[in-house]
Design a protein around this motif. Structure first.
Motif, PDB file in Angstrom:
ATOM      1  N   MET A 195       0.761  -1.242   0.074  1.00  0.00           N
ATOM      2  CA  MET A 195       0.011   0.141  -0.158  1.00  0.00           C
ATOM      3  C   MET A 195       0.992   1.162  -0.066  1.00  0.00           C
ATOM      4  O   MET A 195       0.474   2.075  -0.670  1.00  0.00           O
ATOM      5  CB  MET A 195      -0.879  -0.046   0.985  1.00  0.00           C
ATOM      6  N   PHE A 196       1.919   1.303   0.592  1.00  0.00           N
ATOM      7  CA  PHE A 196       3.020   2.498   0.637  1.00  0.00           C
ATOM      8  C   PHE A 196       3.165   2.952  -0.740  1.00  0.00           C
ATOM      9  O   PHE A 196       3.744   4.146  -0.820  1.00  0.00           O
ATOM     10  CB  PHE A 196       4.228   1.927   1.511  1.00  0.00           C
ATOM     11  N   ALA A 197       3.295   1.852  -1.747  1.00  0.00           N
ATOM     12  CA  ALA A 197       3.620   2.389  -3.250  1.00  0.00           C
ATOM     13  C   ALA A 197       2.665   3.429  -3.816  1.00  0.00           C
ATOM     14  O   ALA A 197       2.603   3.557  -4.726  1.00  0.00           O
ATOM     15  CB  ALA A 197       3.737   1.176  -4.238  1.00  0.00           C
ATOM     16  N   THR A 198       1.369   3.330  -3.117  1.00  0.00           N
ATOM     17  CA  THR A 198       0.510   4.216  -3.492  1.00  0.00           C
ATOM     18  C   THR A 198       0.684   5.751  -3.355  1.00  0.00           C
ATOM     19  O   THR A 198      -0.056   6.856  -3.903  1.00  0.00           O
ATOM     20  CB  THR A 198      -1.234   4.129  -3.050  1.00  0.00           C
ATOM     21  N   TRP A 199       1.678   6.132  -2.561  1.00  0.00           N
ATOM     22  CA  TRP A 199       2.110   7.350  -2.388  1.00  0.00           C
ATOM     23  C   TRP A 199       2.713   8.109  -3.443  1.00  0.00           C
ATOM     24  O   TRP A 199       2.684   9.479  -3.704  1.00  0.00           O
ATOM     25  CB  TRP A 199       3.044   7.471  -1.142  1.00  0.00           C
ATOM     26  N   GLY A 200       3.417   7.061  -4.296  1.00  0.00           N
ATOM     27  CA  GLY A 200       4.302   7.508  -5.580  1.00  0.00           C
ATOM     28  C   GLY A 200       5.005   6.187  -5.840  1.00  0.00           C
ATOM     29  O   GLY A 200       5.049   5.254  -5.363  1.00  0.00           O
ATOM     30  N   PRO A 201       5.677   6.459  -7.223  1.00  0.00           N
ATOM     31  CA  PRO A 201       6.704   5.291  -7.666  1.00  0.00           C
ATOM     32  C   PRO A 201       7.519   5.019  -6.505  1.00  0.00           C
ATOM     33  O   PRO A 201       8.133   5.798  -5.713  1.00  0.00           O
ATOM     34  CB  PRO A 201       7.239   6.200  -8.829  1.00  0.00           C
ATOM     35  N   ALA A 202       7.487   3.675  -6.182  1.00  0.00           N
ATOM     36  CA  ALA A 202       8.620   2.954  -4.964  1.00  0.00           C
ATOM     37  C   ALA A 202       9.094   1.832  -5.660  1.00  0.00           C
ATOM     38  O   ALA A 202       8.635   0.643  -5.009  1.00  0.00           O
ATOM     39  CB  ALA A 202       7.968   2.971  -3.751  1.00  0.00           C
ATOM     40  N   PRO A 203       9.633   1.799  -6.947  1.00  0.00           N
ATOM     41  CA  PRO A 203       9.782   0.476  -7.536  1.00  0.00           C
ATOM     42  C   PRO A 203      10.671  -0.625  -6.658  1.00  0.00           C
ATOM     43  O   PRO A 203      10.635  -1.729  -6.567  1.00  0.00           O
ATOM     44  CB  PRO A 203      10.720   0.926  -9.037  1.00  0.00           C
ATOM     45  N   ARG A 204      11.906  -0.036  -5.948  1.00  0.00           N
ATOM     46  CA  ARG A 204      12.735  -0.925  -5.261  1.00  0.00           C
ATOM     47  C   ARG A 204      12.062  -1.428  -4.100  1.00  0.00           C
ATOM     48  O   ARG A 204      12.164  -2.697  -3.799  1.00  0.00           O
ATOM     49  CB  ARG A 204      14.009  -0.001  -4.903  1.00  0.00           C
ATOM     50  N   TYR A 205      11.184  -0.603  -3.479  1.00  0.00           N
ATOM     51  CA  TYR A 205      10.582  -1.112  -2.281  1.00  0.00           C
ATOM     52  C   TYR A 205       9.533  -2.161  -2.627  1.00  0.00           C
ATOM     53  O   TYR A 205       9.427  -3.218  -2.245  1.00  0.00           O
ATOM     54  CB  TYR A 205       9.834   0.090  -1.353  1.00  0.00           C
ATOM     55  N   LEU A 206       8.888  -2.020  -3.701  1.00  0.00           N
ATOM     56  CA  LEU A 206       7.871  -2.891  -4.243  1.00  0.00           C
ATOM     57  C   LEU A 206       8.684  -4.126  -4.689  1.00  0.00           C
ATOM     58  O   LEU A 206       7.926  -5.292  -4.094  1.00  0.00           O
ATOM     59  CB  LEU A 206       7.237  -2.240  -5.528  1.00  0.00           C
ATOM     60  N   ASP A 207       9.787  -4.376  -5.182  1.00  0.00           N
ATOM     61  CA  ASP A 207      10.565  -5.383  -5.442  1.00  0.00           C
ATOM     62  C   ASP A 207      10.883  -6.084  -4.112  1.00  0.00           C
ATOM     63  O   ASP A 207      10.685  -7.323  -4.235  1.00  0.00           O
ATOM     64  CB  ASP A 207      11.660  -4.946  -6.166  1.00  0.00           C
ATOM     65  N   PRO A 288       1.296  19.098  -8.648  1.00  0.00           N
ATOM     66  CA  PRO A 288       0.271  19.198  -9.433  1.00  0.00           C
ATOM     67  C   PRO A 288       0.662  18.843 -11.042  1.00  0.00           C
ATOM     68  O   PRO A 288       1.567  19.483 -11.492  1.00  0.00           O
ATOM     69  CB  PRO A 288      -0.263  20.613  -9.219  1.00  0.00           C
ATOM     70  N   GLY A 289      -0.217  18.102 -11.716  1.00  0.00           N
ATOM     71  CA  GLY A 289      -0.113  17.760 -13.230  1.00  0.00           C
ATOM     72  C   GLY A 289       1.103  16.843 -13.272  1.00  0.00           C
ATOM     73  O   GLY A 289       1.268  16.507 -14.558  1.00  0.00           O
ATOM     74  N   ARG A 290       1.619  16.416 -12.144  1.00  0.00           N
ATOM     75  CA  ARG A 290       2.640  15.348 -12.614  1.00  0.00           C
ATOM     76  C   ARG A 290       2.160  13.766 -12.175  1.00  0.00           C
ATOM     77  O   ARG A 290       3.231  12.923 -12.214  1.00  0.00           O
ATOM     78  CB  ARG A 290       3.820  15.614 -11.409  1.00  0.00           C
ATOM     79  N   ILE A 291       0.976  13.768 -11.844  1.00  0.00           N
ATOM     80  CA  ILE A 291       0.637  12.151 -11.329  1.00  0.00           C
ATOM     81  C   ILE A 291       0.469  11.406 -12.796  1.00  0.00           C
ATOM     82  O   ILE A 291      -0.237  11.848 -13.879  1.00  0.00           O
ATOM     83  CB  ILE A 291      -0.708  12.401 -10.805  1.00  0.00           C
ATOM     84  N   ASP A 292       1.375  10.378 -12.689  1.00  0.00           N
ATOM     85  CA  ASP A 292       1.050   9.403 -14.189  1.00  0.00           C
ATOM     86  C   ASP A 292       0.052   8.488 -14.001  1.00  0.00           C
ATOM     87  O   ASP A 292       0.110   7.384 -13.219  1.00  0.00           O
ATOM     88  CB  ASP A 292       2.301   8.772 -14.025  1.00  0.00           C
ATOM     89  N   LEU A 293      -1.074   8.598 -14.548  1.00  0.00           N
ATOM     90  CA  LEU A 293      -2.354   7.959 -14.393  1.00  0.00           C
ATOM     91  C   LEU A 293      -2.117   6.649 -14.829  1.00  0.00           C
ATOM     92  O   LEU A 293      -2.537   5.524 -14.345  1.00  0.00           O
ATOM     93  CB  LEU A 293      -3.556   8.356 -15.100  1.00  0.00           C
ATOM     94  N   GLU A 294      -1.479   6.262 -16.120  1.00  0.00           N
ATOM     95  CA  GLU A 294      -1.100   4.843 -16.579  1.00  0.00           C
ATOM     96  C   GLU A 294      -0.344   4.053 -16.019  1.00  0.00           C
ATOM     97  O   GLU A 294      -0.103   3.049 -15.769  1.00  0.00           O
ATOM     98  CB  GLU A 294      -0.571   5.262 -17.810  1.00  0.00           C
ATOM     99  N   ARG A 295       0.629   4.686 -15.253  1.00  0.00           N
ATOM    100  CA  ARG A 295       1.762   3.982 -14.261  1.00  0.00           C
ATOM    101  C   ARG A 295       0.905   3.338 -13.004  1.00  0.00           C
ATOM    102  O   ARG A 295       1.083   2.477 -12.636  1.00  0.00           O
ATOM    103  CB  ARG A 295       2.908   5.018 -13.860  1.00  0.00           C
ATOM    104  N   ILE A 296      -0.034   4.188 -12.683  1.00  0.00           N
ATOM    105  CA  ILE A 296      -0.929   3.893 -11.473  1.00  0.00           C
ATOM    106  C   ILE A 296      -1.774   2.717 -11.955  1.00  0.00           C
ATOM    107  O   ILE A 296      -1.809   1.656 -11.345  1.00  0.00           O
ATOM    108  CB  ILE A 296      -1.838   4.987 -10.990  1.00  0.00           C
ATOM    109  N   GLY A 297      -2.139   2.659 -13.063  1.00  0.00           N
ATOM    110  CA  GLY A 297      -2.946   1.634 -13.655  1.00  0.00           C
ATOM    111  C   GLY A 297      -2.106   0.271 -13.535  1.00  0.00           C
ATOM    112  O   GLY A 297      -2.507  -0.703 -13.319  1.00  0.00           O
TER     113      GLY A 297
END
Length: 399
Positions: A195-207, A288-297
């Protein structure tokens, strides 16, 4: 679409100078650790090892060039809270060793992706006489039971704090209302979750968390529950968090005899809701304006579909009676029949209190639904169905 509110814009301006500390996240982590232990307990080497991957989480967010001032401050606050939880529990155990003997007998974990009926199911089981779940205010200010006056003060303090979350990101008020004196999800006590990855990109932590064994984290959860209800242990604890679904064997090691209530629904709505939740969170954390919606998906689909596939495989390792299935469509069609059957399977006697709880849970007056679609996040039903190909919803129990 979540927008930066005027209050959030002001806070981002005020907190922008603090972004400079992102250059040295290890130094920031050490300061957070020092703050957490101050006046509480000094954590030993094993404790520090269990928490060390939070450094990775902090570093991932520090490396994000789109992180806002509020996002950096909130990331630190969240990590400080997890470190503080450890120090508080260890201090409580040192001052009152008998806390370690508090019973935590056969708890129930409500597991299932968002928007699958988990909240309704959780609240009904947790509010049955003799049961309880950890309250939001208790997890926000972890400690031994307090006198009534202090408890009311802390509830009021938490109510003000979480009202501010809705002011910063109004979508949160519809997606997941934060109610100070209501049951909330167990990840607020534990150190690790996807769930912590919902704050923003956290690729190493997710791995890392994707392959980690979190048994120790759940053992700490048990310790924290013993502290919260020291001398006031309920007959049964009830817990909830979506990512508990693919941690069932780890949970059983920490909580022998635990039961799991798995809520099922066609996954499209769950994935869209999870994406919407991530977007609402990132409205507070990302410029603002920097959220990557497709990355979220992409990320939420990977987390949820991969987790469910893992849970399907892990279920074969569990005792036959460990998991109870609840089908969302059944729950919506005939909630009374479904929950009565669930209670019977759990060995609970349905009573007048449960009737009142069910009526309150089904009362939607004043509820404002939150709209979300897969397409907003670059997904569609076909992509979701392909990702969830290993998952089959159990057959309806209604005829």
């Amino acid at each position: 679409m979540p927008q930066a509110t005027p209050l959030l814009r002001i806070l981002n301006v005020l907190l922008a100078p603090g972004l400079r500390t992102r250059k040295d996240p290890d130094a920031v982590f050490e300061k957070l650790l020092q703050d957490a232990q101050s006046g509480r307990a000094v954590l030993d080497a094993d404790e520090l090892a269990a928490l060390d991957s939070l450094r990775l989480l902090l570093a991932d967010h520090a490396a994000n060039p789109d992180l806002s001032g509020m996002g950096w401050q909130s990331t630190q606050d969240q990590i400080r809270a997890r470190l503080t939880n450890r120090a508080v529990v260890r201090a409580a155990q040192a001052s009152r060793p008998e806390v370690r003997d508090e019973p935590v007998t056969a708890p129930v974990f409500v597991v299932g992706l968002p928007r699958t009926g988990t909240t309704l199911t959780y609240n009904l089981i947790a509010r049955h006489p003799g049961h309880r779940g950890p309250k939001l205010w208790e997890m926000d200010d972890l400690g031994l039971p307090r006198p009534a006056a202090e408890r009311e003060r802390l509830i009021a303090q938490a109510r003000r704090k979480f009202a501010n979350v809705a002011r910063l990101s109004p979508a949160w008020g519809h997606l997941h209302p934060l109610i100070a004196d209501s049951e909330e999800e167990d990840f607020m006590l534990r150190a690790h979750t996807e769930m912590f990855a919902t704050w923003g990109p956290a690729p190493r932590y997710l791995d890392w968390v994707g392959s980690a064994d979190l048994t120790e984290d759940y053992r700490f959860l048990r310790d924290a529950l013993q502290v919260i209800a020291a001398g006031e242990a309920p007959d049964r604890w009830v817990l909830k968090h979506p990512m508990d679904l693919w941690r069932m064997p780890e949970i059983l090691k920490a909580f022998p005899g635990a039961r799991f209530v798995w809520t099922h629904r066609a996954p499209g709505a769950a994935v869209a809701s999870g994406c919407s939740m991530a977007e609402a969170t990132q409205a507070m954390y990302i410029k603002p304006g920097r959220i990557d919606l497709e990355r979220i998906g992409r990320e939420w689909l990977d987390i949820s579909a991969g987790g469910v596939e893992r849970a399907v495989g892990l279920r074969e390792q569990l005792p036959d009676d460990a998991v109870i299935d609840v089908v969302y469509d059944d729950l919506m069609k005939d909630p009374e029949t479904v929950v009565h059957g669930l209670f019977e399977t759990l060995g609970l006697d349905w009573g007048a209190t449960d009737d009142a709880n069910l009526a309150a849970a089904l009362d939607r007056s004043g509820h404002r639904p939150h709209a979300y679609t897969l397409e907003r996040y670059g997904l569609d039903e076909a992509k979701v169905a392909q990702a969830f190909s290993a998952y089959k919803i159990p057959a309806s129990v209604l005829h």
